[in-house]
Design a protein around this motif. Structure first.
Motif, PDB file in Angstrom:
ATOM      1  N   GLY B  73       0.834  -1.211   0.000  1.00  0.00           N
ATOM      2  CA  GLY B  73       0.000   0.000   0.000  1.00  0.00           C
ATOM      3  C   GLY B  73       0.860   1.248   0.000  1.00  0.00           C
ATOM      4  N   ILE B  74       2.040   1.166   0.592  1.00  0.00           N
ATOM      5  CA  ILE B  74       2.953   2.313   0.609  1.00  0.00           C
ATOM      6  C   ILE B  74       3.839   2.311  -0.637  1.00  0.00           C
ATOM      7  CG2 ILE B  74       4.902   3.353   1.848  1.00  0.00           C
ATOM      8  CD1 ILE B  74       3.591   2.403   4.413  1.00  0.00           C
ATOM      9  N   SER B  75       4.572   1.224  -0.830  1.00  0.00           N
ATOM     10  CA  SER B  75       5.579   1.201  -1.904  1.00  0.00           C
ATOM     11  C   SER B  75       4.952   1.312  -3.292  1.00  0.00           C
ATOM     12  CB  SER B  75       6.401  -0.090  -1.846  1.00  0.00           C
ATOM     13  OG  SER B  75       6.841  -0.313  -0.557  1.00  0.00           O
ATOM     14  N   VAL B  76       3.888   0.546  -3.539  1.00  0.00           N
ATOM     15  CA  VAL B  76       3.312   0.537  -4.884  1.00  0.00           C
ATOM     16  C   VAL B  76       2.535   1.837  -5.143  1.00  0.00           C
ATOM     17  CG1 VAL B  76       1.752  -0.685  -6.466  1.00  0.00           C
ATOM     18  CG2 VAL B  76       3.298  -1.979  -4.996  1.00  0.00           C
ATOM     19  N   SER B  77       1.902   2.378  -4.106  1.00  0.00           N
ATOM     20  CA  SER B  77       1.203   3.667  -4.300  1.00  0.00           C
ATOM     21  C   SER B  77       2.211   4.754  -4.653  1.00  0.00           C
ATOM     22  CB  SER B  77       0.432   4.061  -3.043  1.00  0.00           C
ATOM     23  OG  SER B  77      -0.475   3.058  -2.709  1.00  0.00           O
ATOM     24  N   PHE B  78       3.383   4.716  -4.011  1.00  0.00           N
ATOM     25  CA  PHE B  78       4.451   5.667  -4.340  1.00  0.00           C
ATOM     26  C   PHE B  78       4.895   5.460  -5.795  1.00  0.00           C
ATOM     27  CE2 PHE B  78       9.127   5.823  -4.757  1.00  0.00           C
ATOM     28  CZ  PHE B  78       9.313   7.188  -4.685  1.00  0.00           C
ATOM     29  N   LEU B 104      -0.068   7.790   2.302  1.00  0.00           N
ATOM     30  CA  LEU B 104       0.205   6.421   1.839  1.00  0.00           C
ATOM     31  C   LEU B 104      -0.193   5.397   2.908  1.00  0.00           C
ATOM     32  CD1 LEU B 104       3.678   6.733   0.025  1.00  0.00           C
ATOM     33  CD2 LEU B 104       1.396   6.835  -0.956  1.00  0.00           C
ATOM     34  N   LEU B 105      -0.026   5.765   4.186  1.00  0.00           N
ATOM     35  CA  LEU B 105      -0.430   4.859   5.270  1.00  0.00           C
ATOM     36  C   LEU B 105      -1.948   4.655   5.229  1.00  0.00           C
ATOM     37  CD1 LEU B 105       1.686   6.070   8.372  1.00  0.00           C
ATOM     38  CD2 LEU B 105       2.266   4.345   6.676  1.00  0.00           C
ATOM     39  N   VAL B 106      -2.668   5.752   4.981  1.00  0.00           N
ATOM     40  CA  VAL B 106      -4.136   5.654   4.938  1.00  0.00           C
ATOM     41  C   VAL B 106      -4.565   4.761   3.769  1.00  0.00           C
ATOM     42  CG1 VAL B 106      -6.281   6.951   4.622  1.00  0.00           C
ATOM     43  CG2 VAL B 106      -4.458   7.902   6.034  1.00  0.00           C
ATOM     44  N   ILE B 107      -3.931   4.984   2.604  1.00  0.00           N
ATOM     45  CA  ILE B 107      -4.334   4.197   1.434  1.00  0.00           C
ATOM     46  C   ILE B 107      -3.981   2.716   1.648  1.00  0.00           C
ATOM     47  CG2 ILE B 107      -2.291   4.468  -0.078  1.00  0.00           C
ATOM     48  CD1 ILE B 107      -5.887   4.621  -1.221  1.00  0.00           C
ATOM     49  N   LEU B 112      -5.817  -2.742   2.308  1.00  0.00           N
ATOM     50  CA  LEU B 112      -5.781  -3.900   3.199  1.00  0.00           C
ATOM     51  C   LEU B 112      -7.202  -4.359   3.544  1.00  0.00           C
ATOM     52  CD1 LEU B 112      -3.711  -5.420   5.206  1.00  0.00           C
ATOM     53  CD2 LEU B 112      -4.670  -3.912   6.891  1.00  0.00           C
ATOM     54  N   LEU B 113      -8.079  -3.405   3.845  1.00  0.00           N
ATOM     55  CA  LEU B 113      -9.465  -3.743   4.192  1.00  0.00           C
ATOM     56  C   LEU B 113     -10.147  -4.447   3.016  1.00  0.00           C
ATOM     57  CD1 LEU B 113     -10.640  -0.570   6.158  1.00  0.00           C
ATOM     58  CD2 LEU B 113     -10.359  -2.888   7.052  1.00  0.00           C
ATOM     59  N   LEU B 114      -9.904  -3.921   1.806  1.00  0.00           N
ATOM     60  CA  LEU B 114     -10.553  -4.508   0.629  1.00  0.00           C
ATOM     61  C   LEU B 114     -10.059  -5.925   0.365  1.00  0.00           C
ATOM     62  CD1 LEU B 114     -10.502  -1.409  -1.772  1.00  0.00           C
ATOM     63  CD2 LEU B 114     -12.502  -2.443  -0.693  1.00  0.00           C
ATOM     64  N   TRP B 150       4.290  -1.438   7.315  1.00  0.00           N
ATOM     65  CA  TRP B 150       4.555  -0.010   7.100  1.00  0.00           C
ATOM     66  C   TRP B 150       6.053   0.290   7.191  1.00  0.00           C
ATOM     67  CZ3 TRP B 150       0.326   2.598  10.667  1.00  0.00           C
ATOM     68  CH2 TRP B 150      -0.926   2.522  10.009  1.00  0.00           C
ATOM     69  N   ALA B 151       6.698  -0.284   8.187  1.00  0.00           N
ATOM     70  CA  ALA B 151       8.148  -0.035   8.353  1.00  0.00           C
ATOM     71  C   ALA B 151       8.905  -0.494   7.104  1.00  0.00           C
ATOM     72  CB  ALA B 151       8.666  -0.738   9.600  1.00  0.00           C
TER      73      ALA B 151
END
Lengths: 240, 261
Positions: B73-78, B104-107, B112-114, B150-151
């Motif tokens: 969610g972080i790396s690919v969104s970036f 990015l954390l929110v996305i 993750l929920l989906l 996240w880390a």
């Protein structure tokens, strides 16, 4: 008149290479200041430092009387940037993209502002089209619309008309001149199109090897280098 | 068929591998990870008669995917911003690097929920496995996996910023590096030294040990929870500090404008 942008002794070193070498200049309200020079002259690096994308090695940048390094969000909220080398998320429509940037810049009445800019840049019919289906010229127009969303006081443009056809490029220049006249917008404009720079710039900074070698009105620069046009001056400098 | 042209184009790809460590890593990295992971699963199954192994495996798979998705969610969104040449638009806006990471954390939570909803529903429909049988203990288990994801995501993003788009393979590969030592499908005791020691310093290994303990004994080993929380607190701090330092370095070296070129 107080300058909106004050650059003092700005220097950027990449290792031992001096990309920008101790330059100082001002940008005044309602002025279009062109930056010209051969490849590697330091134009783009200068723009990057003015937008806090690259950290200067030495020197100071003050915008609206504030130091850029310590007042970044306040300053960037009142300026904007466009370039033919950037784009926008491809899967989103033009409208979605503009809405997102309107929110990032905290634009009041974003829908009205987006409508106004869509009409000005003739992209009304593209608003619900995903960016990936646009031509490069259309993307450039959308990026220019994005760059005016927050009604900036200063606009930084890096080769903004490079991928536009002559008709749209001419309309874009006319629009920038109109906005400048109506709202006192200041523009720092970098381009390799010397005819365009001569037409649009109030003053020109000529850079070579990281240094400013001339500053003045296009006519003054031409006189200084004994050239009939900026293009001729450019060729003289680039080939010497 | 013109073999000269076939050879010419083959050479074009070989040149890439000659100069690119991340691409070279791809050749060895995935087979090594597969060998380690499935080798240890086989060792575990050969040594033990595992009761309710469907629940063990499917539950572990769903939880592992949560870690993986939170990192992606972080790396690919970036990377989406890099691919669409949008990064400069973001960083010339008033948005700060910290705000960008926060979004990015929110996305990552939304993604993750989906994906987790789909996995949990499918596990229930196909294997009659209900992960909610883990009860309230599911909350600290998932929270620790998300923070570890996240880390990893923040560090991966910092590395892509620093070394450019050719290191984007890290966005898919780094989390999987932790899979064999996370003891997802087998206990830490299956791991040989020094991997068992490394596992003790990996938050996810404590989560999966905890998951198995809840499944078998119905009680959560609090030692594992404390270990996971402390390790995650340390790693997320390191990740944020590393990202901030790296972001300053990237601006100093003028690399922010070069990413995606």
């Amino acid at each position: 008149m107080n300058p909106l942008v004050e650059v003092r002794e700005l220097t950027k070193l990449f290792g031992s290479v001096k990309a920008v070498d101790n330059i100082s200049f001002d940008v005044y309200e309602g002025e279009i200041l062109g930056i010209i020079g051969p490849n590697g002259a330091g134009k783009t690096t200068t723009l990057q430092m003015l937008l806090d994308l690259t950290t200067p090695t030495f020197g100071e940048i003050r915008i609206f009387g504030m130091t850029l390094a310590s007042n970044r969000p306040e300053i960037l909220a009142k300026v904007n940037f466009s370039s033919s080398y950037i784009s926008l998320p491809h899967s989103l429509t033009v409208r979605e993209n503009l809405k997102i940037f309107a929110k990032l810049y905290g634009v009041d009445s974003p829908a009205a502002r987006i409508r106004e800019l869509a009409s000005a840049f003739e992209i009304d019919n593209l608003m619900d089209v995903p960016v990936r289906r646009l031509s490069s010229g259309q993307i450039t127009r959308v990026c220019l619309a994005k760059s005016l969303l927050n009604d900036p006081k200063i606009l930084f443009l890096d080769e903004p008309t490079a991928s536009l056809d002559p008709d749209i490029a001419d309309k874009t220049r006319a629009m920038l001149k109109r906005i400048k006249a109506e709202r006192g917008l200041s523009i720092l404009y970098s381009s390799h199109n010397m005819q365009e720079m001569e037409e649009i710039s109030d003053r020109v900074i000529f850079m070579d090897h990281g240094r400013i070698i001339a500053v003045g009105r296009p006519a003054e620069i031409k006189a200084q280098f004994d050239g009939a046009s900026l293009e001729e001056v450019f060729l003289k400098v680039a080939r010497r | 068929m013109n073999l000269r042209r076939v050879f010419a184009y083959t050479t074009r790809h070989l040149y890439l591998y000659k100069r690119s460590f991340p691409r070279l890593m791809e050749v060895f990295y995935w087979p090594l990870l597969d060998l380690l992971l499935w080798g240890f699963v086989t060792v575990y199954l050969a040594r033990n008669a595992v009761p309710g192994f469907v629940a063990f495996f499917v539950g572990a798979l769903i939880l592992w995917d949560m870690l993986f998705r939170s990192q992606q969610g972080i790396s690919v969104s970036f990377l989406e911003d890099v691919w669409s040449r949008n990064l400069l638009n973001i960083f010339v806006s008033p948005m700060t690097a910290v705000e960008y990471i926060a979004s990015l954390l929110v996305i990552s939570i939304v993604k993750l929920l989906l994906t987790s909803s789909v996995m949990i529903t499918l596990a229930w429909l196909l294997y009659s496995y209900n992960i909610f049988h883990l009860g309230i203990m599911l909350v600290p288990l998932i929270a620790n996996l998300i923070i570890m994801g996240w880390a990893i995501g923040i560090i991966t993003t910092a590395l892509i910023l620093r070394f450019g788009q050719e290191t984007e393979v890290l966005a898919w590969g780094v989390a999987l590096f932790f899979q064999p030592i996370s003891a997802v499908f087998y206990p830490v005791s299956v791991l040989p030294p020094p991997l068992d020691t490394i596992a003790r310093f990996t938050p996810s290994s404590h989560v999966f040990e905890g998951m198995r303990a809840v499944m078998t004994d119905g009680a959560f080993p609090y030692d594992d929870l404390v270990w996971a929380v402390c390790l995650n607190a340390a790693y997320i701090t390191v990740a944020v500090v590393f990202f901030s330092w790296n972001f300053r370095m990237v601006k100093k070296k003028g690399l922010l404008v070069k990413i995606g070129e």
